[in-house]
Design a protein around this motif. Structure first.
Motif, PDB file in Angstrom:
ATOM      1  N   VAL A 369       0.849  -1.207   0.000  1.00  0.00           N
ATOM      2  CA  VAL A 369       0.000   0.000   0.000  1.00  0.00           C
ATOM      3  C   VAL A 369       0.878   1.248   0.000  1.00  0.00           C
ATOM      4  CG1 VAL A 369      -1.637   1.353   1.365  1.00  0.00           C
ATOM      5  CG2 VAL A 369      -1.966  -1.114   1.100  1.00  0.00           C
ATOM      6  N   ILE A 370       1.915   1.239   0.831  1.00  0.00           N
ATOM      7  CA  ILE A 370       2.813   2.395   0.911  1.00  0.00           C
ATOM      8  C   ILE A 370       3.530   2.603  -0.422  1.00  0.00           C
ATOM      9  CG2 ILE A 370       4.734   3.439   2.153  1.00  0.00           C
ATOM     10  CD1 ILE A 370       2.096   2.948   3.761  1.00  0.00           C
ATOM     11  N   ALA A 371       3.968   1.508  -1.044  1.00  0.00           N
ATOM     12  CA  ALA A 371       4.663   1.610  -2.338  1.00  0.00           C
ATOM     13  C   ALA A 371       3.727   2.189  -3.398  1.00  0.00           C
ATOM     14  CB  ALA A 371       5.170   0.235  -2.765  1.00  0.00           C
ATOM     15  N   ALA A 372       2.460   1.744  -3.393  1.00  0.00           N
ATOM     16  CA  ALA A 372       1.490   2.244  -4.376  1.00  0.00           C
ATOM     17  C   ALA A 372       1.219   3.732  -4.156  1.00  0.00           C
ATOM     18  CB  ALA A 372       0.184   1.451  -4.266  1.00  0.00           C
ATOM     19  N   LEU A 373       1.085   4.151  -2.902  1.00  0.00           N
ATOM     20  CA  LEU A 373       0.832   5.563  -2.615  1.00  0.00           C
ATOM     21  C   LEU A 373       2.041   6.416  -2.972  1.00  0.00           C
ATOM     22  CD1 LEU A 373      -1.111   5.293   0.759  1.00  0.00           C
ATOM     23  CD2 LEU A 373      -2.010   5.938  -1.466  1.00  0.00           C
ATOM     24  N   ASN A 374       3.225   5.861  -2.806  1.00  0.00           N
ATOM     25  CA  ASN A 374       4.433   6.601  -3.189  1.00  0.00           C
ATOM     26  C   ASN A 374       4.467   6.848  -4.693  1.00  0.00           C
ATOM     27  OD1 ASN A 374       7.107   7.735  -2.460  1.00  0.00           O
ATOM     28  ND2 ASN A 374       7.857   6.074  -3.739  1.00  0.00           N
ATOM     29  N   ILE A 375       4.021   5.855  -5.466  1.00  0.00           N
ATOM     30  CA  ILE A 375       3.937   6.038  -6.923  1.00  0.00           C
ATOM     31  C   ILE A 375       2.917   7.122  -7.249  1.00  0.00           C
ATOM     32  CG2 ILE A 375       3.174   4.941  -9.070  1.00  0.00           C
ATOM     33  CD1 ILE A 375       4.391   2.322  -8.023  1.00  0.00           C
ATOM     34  N   ARG A 376       1.760   7.084  -6.606  1.00  0.00           N
ATOM     35  CA  ARG A 376       0.737   8.100  -6.856  1.00  0.00           C
ATOM     36  C   ARG A 376       1.211   9.488  -6.431  1.00  0.00           C
ATOM     37  NH1 ARG A 376      -4.073   5.933  -8.183  1.00  0.00           N
ATOM     38  NH2 ARG A 376      -4.494   3.749  -7.676  1.00  0.00           N
ATOM     39  N   ASP A 377       2.101   9.521  -5.457  1.00  0.00           N
ATOM     40  CA  ASP A 377       2.594  10.794  -4.931  1.00  0.00           C
ATOM     41  C   ASP A 377       3.713  11.371  -5.797  1.00  0.00           C
ATOM     42  OD1 ASP A 377       3.270  12.936  -3.278  1.00  0.00           O
ATOM     43  OD2 ASP A 377       4.440  11.693  -1.905  1.00  0.00           O
ATOM     44  N   THR A 378       4.676  10.541  -6.174  1.00  0.00           N
ATOM     45  CA  THR A 378       5.887  11.043  -6.821  1.00  0.00           C
ATOM     46  C   THR A 378       6.062  10.596  -8.268  1.00  0.00           C
ATOM     47  OG1 THR A 378       7.201   9.151  -6.034  1.00  0.00           O
ATOM     48  CG2 THR A 378       7.059  11.066  -4.578  1.00  0.00           C
ATOM     49  N   GLY A 379       5.254   9.639  -8.739  1.00  0.00           N
ATOM     50  CA  GLY A 379       5.439   9.101 -10.080  1.00  0.00           C
ATOM     51  C   GLY A 379       4.960  10.036 -11.175  1.00  0.00           C
ATOM     52  N   ASN A 380       5.395   9.758 -12.419  1.00  0.00           N
ATOM     53  CA  ASN A 380       4.895  10.520 -13.561  1.00  0.00           C
ATOM     54  C   ASN A 380       3.550   9.934 -13.996  1.00  0.00           C
ATOM     55  OD1 ASN A 380       5.460   8.171 -15.090  1.00  0.00           O
ATOM     56  ND2 ASN A 380       7.513   8.909 -15.601  1.00  0.00           N
ATOM     57  N   GLU A 381       2.974  10.503 -15.069  1.00  0.00           N
ATOM     58  CA  GLU A 381       1.642  10.054 -15.499  1.00  0.00           C
ATOM     59  C   GLU A 381       1.628   8.578 -15.860  1.00  0.00           C
ATOM     60  OE1 GLU A 381       2.934  12.926 -16.333  1.00  0.00           O
ATOM     61  OE2 GLU A 381       1.397  14.491 -16.074  1.00  0.00           O
ATOM     62  N   LYS A 403      -9.786   7.041 -16.494  1.00  0.00           N
ATOM     63  CA  LYS A 403      -9.435   8.426 -16.829  1.00  0.00           C
ATOM     64  C   LYS A 403      -9.996   9.371 -15.768  1.00  0.00           C
ATOM     65  CE  LYS A 403      -9.688   9.120 -21.177  1.00  0.00           C
ATOM     66  NZ  LYS A 403     -10.240   9.325 -22.530  1.00  0.00           N
ATOM     67  N   THR A 404     -11.241   9.156 -15.395  1.00  0.00           N
ATOM     68  CA  THR A 404     -11.850   9.968 -14.341  1.00  0.00           C
ATOM     69  C   THR A 404     -11.158   9.732 -13.009  1.00  0.00           C
ATOM     70  OG1 THR A 404     -13.999   9.906 -15.456  1.00  0.00           O
ATOM     71  CG2 THR A 404     -14.008  10.434 -13.109  1.00  0.00           C
ATOM     72  N   HIS A 405     -10.832   8.483 -12.741  1.00  0.00           N
ATOM     73  CA  HIS A 405     -10.229   8.121 -11.460  1.00  0.00           C
ATOM     74  C   HIS A 405      -8.857   8.756 -11.273  1.00  0.00           C
ATOM     75  CE1 HIS A 405      -9.668   5.569  -7.941  1.00  0.00           C
ATOM     76  NE2 HIS A 405      -8.454   5.353  -8.362  1.00  0.00           N
ATOM     77  N   THR A 406      -8.044   8.761 -12.316  1.00  0.00           N
ATOM     78  CA  THR A 406      -6.696   9.315 -12.192  1.00  0.00           C
ATOM     79  C   THR A 406      -6.679  10.829 -12.320  1.00  0.00           C
ATOM     80  OG1 THR A 406      -6.320   9.019 -14.581  1.00  0.00           O
ATOM     81  CG2 THR A 406      -5.613   7.228 -13.123  1.00  0.00           C
ATOM     82  N   ALA A 407      -7.737  11.408 -12.935  1.00  0.00           N
ATOM     83  CA  ALA A 407      -7.827  12.863 -13.169  1.00  0.00           C
ATOM     84  C   ALA A 407      -6.659  13.359 -14.025  1.00  0.00           C
ATOM     85  CB  ALA A 407      -7.880  13.631 -11.848  1.00  0.00           C
ATOM     86  N   ILE A 408      -6.141  12.487 -14.882  1.00  0.00           N
ATOM     87  CA  ILE A 408      -5.075  12.876 -15.811  1.00  0.00           C
ATOM     88  C   ILE A 408      -5.717  13.385 -17.099  1.00  0.00           C
ATOM     89  CG2 ILE A 408      -3.182  11.949 -17.243  1.00  0.00           C
ATOM     90  CD1 ILE A 408      -2.522  10.078 -14.909  1.00  0.00           C
TER      91      ILE A 408
END
Length: 635
Positions: A369-381, A403-408
């Motif tokens: 979970v922490i690894a996934a949140l780190n990607i959402r926090d610091t990762g590129n699109e 698309k809606t979920h990521t808001a990209i």
């Protein structure tokens, strides 16, 4: 075109409303109690004429500590901040709290305005200015100009106006006009003859008169009857503008402050948010796991419980990942900013950004979970889209949902998906659904494990029926989706799928010497029986000690050595083929065949002849016409 919202912030009675009046000529205190008490209670709105003929919206927020909730309702749409400090009092508690809120909301730029210059001498003004510089050190206003003014005499007002113009000219971080529109509602009222009107800052996209809208989180459907920007009717409103929206066929009671007016199907509602949380440096209390807090998002205030995911406690100035468990639904997007205040007493403790606006429920201290949140926090699109696909592939969600979920941004999202498809990081199930390679591999492993167990338990069966396989590996999923993935496994040499039966590609039915002997004996019984065959139970009675009789018989049917035409009626393949050959030849010569004619032709009885004819009908070999059969022809 730049559409800019300027917001004031600062302690009560430091002259924010008077400053706006001096800048714009507009009185923002509109309700009777505000004028009577001389303080701002509700949000006030004005506009500043810009040199290019455009207008910048201005939000006047309450400064009193009792009305911080109202201040937060308007702060979410601010692009530039005017931090107002009275020269005769300097920095005060609400000045610090408002500065913290602006920082948490990631306001990029601003100016510091020292009001009431006419009430102090130059020496005192210099001391106050130095104190202000010390207070804002380390914040986004650390290098902002400090501009002394007097709203009473007008001194410094023009210099401030020019500084605002310059700051707007330098602003490049603008709201996206191309994404689906979204307007958090900060006021709701009715106008006789027009109906319900809501106001707010359009933070994304563009609205048009006549557009259908959804009110989130309730889901009420309506449309835009009229739009106003700066008190003028307009056909279109753009992100970064203060907008009044007249909604059709909606009652005032149907809408609450904090609701969101948005494009239909452009948002998801949720009872949980994954966040990156920052505690203010001057926070006087530690935030423990399970603390009850107030969440301020857009114009909404919701009670929630904070679940700290990577720490047991967050102290002043610290950051961490957390999940907010909300007490009522909210409509939010990934990337949104928010503020958190303590439950009681009410004081601002921190805030941050939404990392996942529709998450699954997490366990604390889970490395994945922490690894996934780190990607959402610091990762590129690309990283963020891949992570979302890893988490949601099991639900076979559509690309529109993701698309809606990521808001990209839509164009960026589509481009990344194209790259992932070319790199074979994702697999296209159909035109609207893709799944991540890792999930596909996991599915393949589950399929192998499922079939290996089946083959062990049923060694004489050629495999699992396709419907059963589909139900176990793809429960509740679309048949076409399941079959597409199954075909992928077949094409990659993992499975075989023939005549509605799925098996491991490497699997082969193998008989023991005893089973082989039993099979030969059974085959001879049915061969000798001709067209007056015994029932399976009658044959089984000849081999009372053979526990594997049923599986051997079933395997012989699957292999085609025997043909099961009806329940309890099985023919040897040679006899069946001979019957079909004779019947076909008879029909070709006579045009048709009746039940009696086939019975006489085979020297059989009515029971077995009926079983053959009905089986051929089901297989589209023959077709019943009156009392006779003819050869089936699609033509």
């Amino acid at each position: 075109m730049k559409n800019i919202i300027i917001g004031t912030a600062g302690h009560v009675d430091h002259g924010k409303t008077a400053l706006i009046r001096a800048l714009t000529g507009i009185e923002t205190d509109r309700i009777k109690e505000e004028k009577k008490r001389g303080i701002t209670i509700e949000l006030g709105f004005a506009y500043l004429d810009l040199p290019d003929g455009e207008k910048a919206g201005i939000i006047d927020v309450p400064g009193h500590e009792k009305f911080v909730k109202n201040m937060l309702a308007g702060a979410g749409g601010i692009d530039l901040a005017l931090l107002v400090v009275a020269a005769d009092e300097g920095f005060m508690p609400q000045t610090r709290e408002h500065l913290g809120i602006l920082s948490l909301l990631d306001i990029p730029k601003g100016l510091i305005v020292v009001t009431k210059k006419d009430t102090v001498d130059e020496d005192w003004l210099e001391i106050v200015t130095e104190d202000i510089r010390a207070e804002v050190k380390g914040t986004f206003l650390e290098h902002a100009p400090v501009l002394p003014v007097s709203s009473y005499t007008g001194e410094g007002i023009e210099s401030l106006r020019q500084a605002i113009f310059q700051l707007i000219e330098e602003t490049t971080q603008l709201k996206n006009p191309n994404t689906p529109f979204r307007l958090p509602v900060d006021r709701v009222f009715s106008i006789e003859g027009f109906g319900t009107v809501v106001t707010g800052t359009l933070i994304e996209g563009q609205m048009n008169v006549g557009d259908p809208v959804t009110l989130y989180p309730g889901g009420l459907q309506t449309k835009i009857r009229n739009l106003q920007v700066h008190s003028k009717d307009v056909p279109t409103a753009y992100a970064g503008q203060r907008v009044a929206v007249n909604l059709a066929n909606v009652k005032k009671a149907d809408i609450e402050k904090g609701d969101v007016v948005a494009k239909p199907n452009s948002m998801h509602t949720t009872m949980m948010l994954d966040i990156k949380m920052t505690v203010l440096k001057d926070c006087q209390r530690d935030i423990f796991n399970g603390s009850r807090l107030h969440l301020y998002h857009g114009a909404k205030d919701i009670l929630c419980k904070v679940v700290l995911l990577d720490k047991d406690v967050l102290c002043a100035g610290e950051q961490g990942y957390a999940q907010l468990r909300l007490e009522e639904e909210i409509a939010a997007k990934t990337g949104d900013r928010f503020v958190l205040r303590f439950y009681s007493p009410l004081e601002t403790i921190g805030g941050g950004s939404v990392l996942d606006s529709n998450p699954l429920k997490h366990k604390r201290n889970d490395p994945s979970v922490i690894a996934a949140l780190n990607i959402r926090d610091t990762g590129n699109e690309k990283d963020k889209i891949c992570q979302t696909l890893r988490e949601y592939s099991y639900r076979y969600e559509t690309l529109d949902f993701l698309k809606t979920h990521t808001a990209i941004d839509s164009d960026v999202f589509n481009s990344v998906i194209s790259v992932l498809l070319s790199e074979k990081e994702v697999y296209p199930v159909n035109s609207s659904v893709v799944i991540h390679r890792e999930f596909l591999q996991a599915l393949q492993q589950r399929a192998q494990k499922l079939l290996a167990a089946y083959h062990t338990e049923n060694p004489l069966r050629p495999g699992m029926k396709r419907d059963e396989f589909r139900g176990k590996l793809f429960p509740g999923q679309d048949i076409a989706c399941a079959d597409k993935i199954t075909q992928y496994m077949v094409e990659n040499g993992v499975l075989s799928c023939q005549e509605g039966v799925v098996a491991l590609a490497s699997f082969q039915v193998q008989f023991s010497s005893g089973q082989q002997k039993l099979m030969e004996q059974i085959e001879e019984i049915f061969r000798q029986a001709g067209y007056a065959v015994p029932t399976p139970d009658e044959v089984a009675a000849k081999f009372p000690k053979e526990k594997g009789f049923k599986q051997v018989l079933e395997s012989m049917i699957n292999d085609g050595k025997l043909v099961k035409t009806a329940d309890q009626i099985i023919f040897h393949k040679e006899n069946y083929d001979n019957a079909l050959k004779q019947a076909s030849q008879y029909i070709k010569e006579h045009g048709q065949i009746t039940l009696g004619e086939l019975r006489d032709l085979l020297g059989s009885s009515r029971k077995y002849t009926v079983a053959l004819l009905e089986y051929w009908d089901r297989k589209n070999i023959t077709k019943k016409v009156g009392d006779a059969r003819v050869l089936y022809s699609k033509g």
